[in-house]
Write a protein that holds these residues in place. Structure first.
Motif, PDB file in Angstrom:
ATOM      1  N   TRP A 181       0.842  -1.217   0.000  1.00 17.11           N
ATOM      2  CA  TRP A 181       0.000   0.000   0.000  1.00 17.11           C
ATOM      3  C   TRP A 181       0.872   1.262   0.000  1.00 17.11           C
ATOM      4  O   TRP A 181       0.550   2.263  -0.634  1.00 17.11           O
ATOM      5  N   ILE A 213      -2.930   2.383   6.759  1.00 16.99           N
ATOM      6  CA  ILE A 213      -3.700   2.210   5.514  1.00 16.99           C
ATOM      7  C   ILE A 213      -5.075   2.854   5.684  1.00 16.99           C
ATOM      8  O   ILE A 213      -5.730   2.674   6.706  1.00 16.99           O
ATOM      9  N   VAL A 216     -10.442   1.304   4.594  1.00 20.80           N
ATOM     10  CA  VAL A 216     -10.430  -0.155   4.776  1.00 20.80           C
ATOM     11  C   VAL A 216     -11.832  -0.627   5.158  1.00 20.80           C
ATOM     12  O   VAL A 216     -12.328  -0.316   6.242  1.00 20.80           O
ATOM     13  N   ILE A 240      -9.634  -2.666   0.485  1.00 16.39           N
ATOM     14  CA  ILE A 240      -8.982  -1.359   0.637  1.00 16.39           C
ATOM     15  C   ILE A 240      -9.230  -0.568  -0.634  1.00 16.39           C
ATOM     16  O   ILE A 240      -9.104  -1.105  -1.742  1.00 16.39           O
TER      17      ILE A 240
END
Ligand code: SAM
Length: 276
Positions: A181, A213, A216, A240
């Protein structure tokens, strides 16, 4: 590497994973620009539901078998049609994620498939055939992921679908996901996990909700009360950067899939582990 997906192909977990994967790919295909599909744990591509393995567990009967016979609401029927057209195209054959992508995607799109098991990799190469859009990599899925992101297309979907045979699979996954990511924060990622009543699953969710991240979404479906041991009753998918319409589509589909494939007290849950 003892896991063989042939025992489980077409079960309730495959149905949820593949139906949602198709919705993501269809959304990405709304634009003409090419996309990349990266399948880190690809499997053999196509499964014979009359094989000894599939017959021994009969799991597909409680998944695609039930869905094929189910009466669906018009809204779900429309959303599931592209998936069902592919899943039911050949009698007693169930397509894995690579074949679903191969059938769905366009001439301008590309697919990178990792499969580490030598026997499965050979079968995958055979199933894929000569398709210049597809590359089969006989390597560890996480190494493949590291080498593949960001893809030149700069848009696409990564499917991470490991067999969870390693004790530290969730930890490795969380680490590799954050690494990927960081290199490609705009990609869409779908991560499948077995939904069990175990501390590892709770820790994985907590790690994602506290990590860096963003965007999500967590989707979970139980066909009966969650257990820590025994036959799988629950399936989870982390997405994601889900497409704009994805949450609404999932909210339409999950209750209906839970009702159709229920073996007992079926439930579903959709929640954001991390926002913008
Ligand atoms: C759950 S199955 C994949 C199913 C497939 N994604 C689908 O939806 O049709 C997991 C696969 O990962 C393979 N595998 C196991 N360890 C691996 C690794 N480290 N890297 C890549 N593949 C691996 C197994 O041989 C198995 O075929």
């Amino acid at each position: 590497m003892n896991y063989r997906h042939a025992y489980h192909a077409g079960n309730f977990a495959d149905v949820v994973k593949h139906a949602l994967m198709v919705r993501i790919l269809l959304y990405l295909m709304r634009k003409d620009a090419p996309l990349r599909f990266i399948d880190t744990h690809a499997g053999i591509g196509r499964y014979d539901l009359s094989s000894e393995e599939a017959q021994r567990t009969g799991e597909w009967r409680g998944g695609i078998g039930l869905l094929a016979e189910a009466s669906l609401s018009p809204a779900s029927a429309e959303l599931l049609k592209p998936y069902l057209d592919l899943a039911l195209a050949e009698p007693m054959r169930y397509p894995g994620s690579p074949m679903i992508a191969q059938k769905l995607l366009r001439a301008q799109d590309r697919m990178s498939l990792c499969e580490l098991h030598p026997h499965d990799e050979r079968r995958l190469v055979k199933a894929v055939g000569r398709d210049p859009r597809m590359k089969v990599l006989a390597m560890d899925g996480y190494q493949g992921l590291r080498a593949s992101v960001p893809p030149p297309e700069r848009r696409g979907l990564v499917l991470i679908d490991p067999p969870y045979e390693q004790r530290d699979e969730f930890e490795t996954l969380a680490l590799e996901l954050e690494r990927a990511w960081t290199k490609w924060p705009t990609g869409t990622y779908a991560i499948w996990y077995p939904l069990k009543a175990t501390p590892e699953v709770d820790a994985f969710r907590a790690c994602l909700s506290q990590g860096k991240i963003r965007r999500v979404l967590c989707l979970e479906l139980l066909i009966d009360d969650v257990q820590s041991e025994g036959p799988l009753k629950g399936t989870g998918l982390i997405v994601i950067n889900p497409p704009f319409v994805f949450e609404a589509e999932a909210r339409q589909l999950l209750p209906e899939l839970a009702r159709i494939m229920a073996q007992g007290r079926a439930q579903h849950r959709i929640s954001w582990l991390a926002g913008e």
